[in-house]
Design a protein around this motif. Structure first.
Motif, mmCIF file in Angstrom:
data_model
loop_
_atom_site.group_PDB
_atom_site.id
_atom_site.type_symbol
_atom_site.label_atom_id
_atom_site.label_comp_id
_atom_site.label_asym_id
_atom_site.label_seq_id
_atom_site.Cartn_x
_atom_site.Cartn_y
_atom_site.Cartn_z
ATOM 1 N N PHE A 184 48.599 77.383 -52.564
ATOM 2 C CA PHE A 184 49.966 78.350 -53.081
ATOM 3 C C PHE A 184 49.632 79.602 -52.342
ATOM 4 O O PHE A 184 48.930 80.230 -52.523
ATOM 5 C CB PHE A 184 50.354 78.292 -54.128
ATOM 6 N N THR A 188 52.467 83.007 -50.900
ATOM 7 C CA THR A 188 53.720 83.611 -50.435
ATOM 8 C C THR A 188 53.980 84.037 -48.965
ATOM 9 O O THR A 188 54.942 84.046 -48.729
ATOM 10 C CB THR A 188 54.056 84.901 -51.300
ATOM 11 N N LEU A 203 57.099 74.055 -53.086
ATOM 12 C CA LEU A 203 58.174 74.764 -53.930
ATOM 13 C C LEU A 203 58.622 75.860 -53.659
ATOM 14 O O LEU A 203 59.959 76.116 -53.515
ATOM 15 C CB LEU A 203 57.358 74.836 -55.365
ATOM 16 N N LEU A 204 57.972 76.738 -52.863
ATOM 17 C CA LEU A 204 58.375 78.075 -52.570
ATOM 18 C C LEU A 204 59.580 77.950 -51.552
ATOM 19 O O LEU A 204 60.421 78.840 -51.559
ATOM 20 C CB LEU A 204 57.314 78.979 -52.079
ATOM 21 N N ARG A 251 61.262 74.977 -50.842
ATOM 22 C CA ARG A 251 61.951 73.768 -50.997
ATOM 23 C C ARG A 251 61.319 72.724 -49.929
ATOM 24 O O ARG A 251 62.146 71.887 -49.598
ATOM 25 C CB ARG A 251 63.333 74.170 -50.769
ATOM 26 N N PRO A 263 53.848 71.890 -70.948
ATOM 27 C CA PRO A 263 53.583 73.438 -71.055
ATOM 28 C C PRO A 263 52.790 73.697 -69.809
ATOM 29 O O PRO A 263 52.785 74.807 -69.379
ATOM 30 C CB PRO A 263 52.837 73.665 -72.073
ATOM 31 N N TRP A 264 52.150 72.734 -69.020
ATOM 32 C CA TRP A 264 51.419 72.873 -67.699
ATOM 33 C C TRP A 264 52.240 72.446 -66.689
ATOM 34 O O TRP A 264 51.382 72.300 -65.481
ATOM 35 C CB TRP A 264 49.872 72.467 -68.026
ATOM 36 N N ASN A 265 53.442 72.116 -66.955
ATOM 37 C CA ASN A 265 54.326 71.508 -65.637
ATOM 38 C C ASN A 265 53.550 70.016 -65.311
ATOM 39 O O ASN A 265 53.723 69.779 -64.276
ATOM 40 C CB ASN A 265 54.227 72.384 -64.781
ATOM 41 N N LEU A 305 46.484 77.691 -68.217
ATOM 42 C CA LEU A 305 45.842 76.582 -67.248
ATOM 43 C C LEU A 305 44.925 77.299 -66.372
ATOM 44 O O LEU A 305 45.383 78.063 -65.507
ATOM 45 C CB LEU A 305 46.791 75.758 -66.737
ATOM 46 N N CYS A 349 56.505 78.196 -67.426
ATOM 47 C CA CYS A 349 56.348 79.468 -66.638
ATOM 48 C C CYS A 349 56.751 80.624 -67.256
ATOM 49 O O CYS A 349 56.201 81.747 -66.985
ATOM 50 C CB CYS A 349 57.151 79.130 -65.364
ATOM 51 N N ALA A 353 51.196 78.184 -67.048
ATOM 52 C CA ALA A 353 50.939 77.899 -65.649
ATOM 53 C C ALA A 353 51.640 78.673 -64.834
ATOM 54 O O ALA A 353 52.972 78.875 -64.570
ATOM 55 C CB ALA A 353 51.512 76.245 -65.446
ATOM 56 N N PHE A 370 51.458 80.599 -60.713
ATOM 57 C CA PHE A 370 50.803 80.294 -59.309
ATOM 58 C C PHE A 370 50.274 81.616 -59.032
ATOM 59 O O PHE A 370 50.556 82.611 -59.352
ATOM 60 C CB PHE A 370 51.913 80.114 -58.244
ATOM 61 N N PRO A 371 49.304 81.517 -57.971
ATOM 62 C CA PRO A 371 48.361 82.848 -57.398
ATOM 63 C C PRO A 371 49.558 83.783 -56.815
ATOM 64 O O PRO A 371 50.436 83.200 -55.788
ATOM 65 C CB PRO A 371 47.564 82.242 -56.669
ATOM 66 N N GLY A 372 49.748 85.065 -57.062
ATOM 67 C CA GLY A 372 50.355 85.808 -56.378
ATOM 68 C C GLY A 372 51.999 85.768 -56.782
ATOM 69 O O GLY A 372 52.669 86.796 -56.523
ATOM 70 N N ILE A 373 52.364 85.093 -57.785
ATOM 71 C CA ILE A 373 53.800 84.987 -58.580
ATOM 72 C C ILE A 373 53.602 84.700 -59.979
ATOM 73 O O ILE A 373 53.028 83.911 -60.254
ATOM 74 C CB ILE A 373 54.480 83.872 -57.594
ATOM 75 N N GLY A 411 62.793 80.539 -54.732
ATOM 76 C CA GLY A 411 61.448 80.614 -54.656
ATOM 77 C C GLY A 411 60.819 79.825 -55.833
ATOM 78 O O GLY A 411 61.167 78.495 -55.659
ATOM 79 N N ALA A 412 60.055 80.246 -56.372
ATOM 80 C CA ALA A 412 59.254 79.471 -57.522
ATOM 81 C C ALA A 412 60.097 79.062 -58.520
ATOM 82 O O ALA A 412 59.776 78.296 -59.276
ATOM 83 C CB ALA A 412 57.831 80.023 -57.506
ATOM 84 N N MET A 413 61.212 79.597 -58.731
ATOM 85 C CA MET A 413 62.013 79.331 -59.838
ATOM 86 C C MET A 413 62.959 78.041 -59.296
ATOM 87 O O MET A 413 63.535 77.801 -58.458
ATOM 88 C CB MET A 413 63.057 80.431 -60.152
#
Lengths: 318, 147
Positions: A104, A106, A139-140, A142, A211-213, A271, B67, B78, B80-83, B110-112
């Motif tokens: 992942f 950004t 995810l970020l 889509r 809880p950890w998706n 996690l 999240c 859980a 993500f790195p940076g978010i 975004g991640a949502m």
């Protein structure tokens, strides 16, 4: 009368359905040649077409681009896995990648570069690739960059008599969504429920640990769609460890990652991976070899990167 | 110790009285207060199409705590790195109207995740009520009229 125990007799008269199905299959063969390196959409087979035994490999969670102490060189562990895969005899017909190709980020530019790196690395093996995205890849945005570099987020193909469907349960959240479920419904309606069907996706289609998706919110809806199918397997990744479960008629198995192992699910804690061990850097890493036999059953062997010559899990028949 | 036999006789006597009493049925009448039948008025159940905080809380525990954390404070399990998923218990009422909260859940960003693809409008309303309750925008438990 135990008629259900008898093999289905090939009908002597050509019905409309058989004609269409036969047409579909021959079109499929032609398409298969044309698009050897591209996914072909699910197609039907004549009821009595045999399954030709073949082998494929499941690779998962390579997390290219990651820097940190969970794996100090992710491309090296991927390289080790690919070397072992290329050395397999018989060699695999294709590699099935079940997501998290990249770590992942950004930065869209970095994500694109990582996806390209993955694609180029896999192309060097000359083994055809069928991939689905993980939430780290898709995810970020889509799944936009993933789709432009790697390919479709969901698709079907068939190989030597076995039906495969790749699903996207990550790019919009950990669910399939009504539109995708409708698409799956349409796909499976064209398939023969007596033939083996293999789904491949990133997250499990049942609740391993929400809880950890580690779940798919509407996974149960998909299970209903394939109720009539007698041999359905789900190959997934995401959980970075071997987990096996039967959920109704679905056999769901997670494969070893090449990036880093993760703790077993169950505790309500954050996690986090462990730092990579200095003495056993590849412990918990690996890939999976799947041999499909003529009856459509899967012989699954999990290969460890730290003990390549040793098959981790006693090979099991599904 | 010395009175052990005596106790045993008493216990036996009391016990056999009870047996005799119940065997006669009609003869043993319960004293008045216990003979009232209490009629519990039926509590009408809200039908599933009505959003409720309770349903919102249940959905949150299933789909959002990974999240946003079990308390909605952003301490998820859980990430993500940076978010990091933002805390949902510090939304000011003036900035975060119910409509805006529902919109954020529906469309994601975004991640949502884009929850509108899998949750019904009523479920999103329930989640909105629950998030409002985390911020004190709505009362979590309906107040009784006397209070």
């Amino acid at each position: 009368m135990p008629s259900t125990l008898l093999p289905r007799e090939p009908s002597s008269t050509m019905t409309r359905r058989h004609f269409l199905v036969g047409l579909g299959a021959s079109a499929g063969l032609v398409l298969g040649e044309l698009f050897r390196y591209f996914p072909v959409y699910a197609q039907s087979f004549p009821d009595n077409a045999p399954i030709t035994p073949f082998r494929f490999v499941q690779l998962t969670d390579t997390h290219l681009g990651y820097t940190g102490d969970a794996n100090r060189e992710v491309s090296r562990s991927l390289g080790l896995a690919l070397k072992a895969i290329q050395g397999l005899t018989p060699s695999p017909d294709f590699i099935l990648m079940t997501g998290d190709l990249t770590e992942f980020t950004t930065s869209a530019a970095a994500r694109k570069a990582r996806l390209i790196l993955f694609r180029d690395t896999l192309e060097q093996t000359k083994i055809p690739l069928y991939a689905v995205a993980g939430e780290h890849d898709a995810l970020l945005d889509r799944g936009k960059l993933y789709a432009s570099v790697i390919g479709d987020l969901r698709y079907g193909f068939s190989h030597k008599g076995v039906q495969f469907i790749g699903l996207d349960n990550v790019s919009r959240g950990f669910f399939l969504g009504g539109d995708q479920l409708a698409w799956v419904k349409n796909q499976v309606q064209q398939l023969d429920p007596a033939r083996p069907l293999i789904f491949f996706c990133h997250a499990p289609l049942y609740n391993v640990f929400a809880p950890w998706n580690w779940y798919t919110y509407d996974g149960a809806a998909l299970r209903q769609l394939v109720e009539k199918f007698s041999n359905v397997s789900v190959l997934y990744g995401h959980v970075h460890q071997l987990i096996t479960a039967y959920t109704a008629n679905l056999y769901q198995v997670a494969a070893l990652p090449t990036a880093w192992p993760l703790p077993a699910p169950g505790e309500l804690v954050k996690l986090r991976p462990w730092p990579q061990g200095a003495t056993h850097p590849y412990l918990g890493l690996g890939f999976r070899v799947v041999d499909v036999n003529a009856t459509g059953r899967l012989l699954i062997s999990n290969v460890r990167l730290d003990k390549e010559e040793e098959v981790y899990h006693a090979a099991r028949l599904v | 110790m010395r009175h052990g036999w005596f106790k045993r006789v008493i216990v036996l006597a009391v016990f056999s009285c009870g047996m005799v009493g119940s065997a006669h049925g009609e003869a043993v009448r319960l004293p008045n207060p216990f003979r009232h039948r209490i009629e519990v008025p039926k509590i009408p159940r809200r039908d599933a199409s009505v959003p409720t905080i309770a349903r919102g809380a249940a959905l949150f525990a299933r789909a959002c705590l990974s999240c946003h954390g079990p308390r909605g404070d952003g301490e998820g399990f859980a990430q993500f790195p940076g978010i990091t998923a933002p805390p949902l218990n510090q939304l000011s009422a003036s900035e975060w109207s119910a409509t805006r909260i529902a919109h954020a859940i529906q469309n994601g960003d975004g991640a949502m995740p884009e929850w509108g693809l899998v949750l019904s409008p009523t479920e999103i309303q329930s989640l909105t009520l629950y998030i409002e309750s985390l911020n004190g925008h709505v009362a979590p438990i309906p107040k009784s009229p006397s209070a």
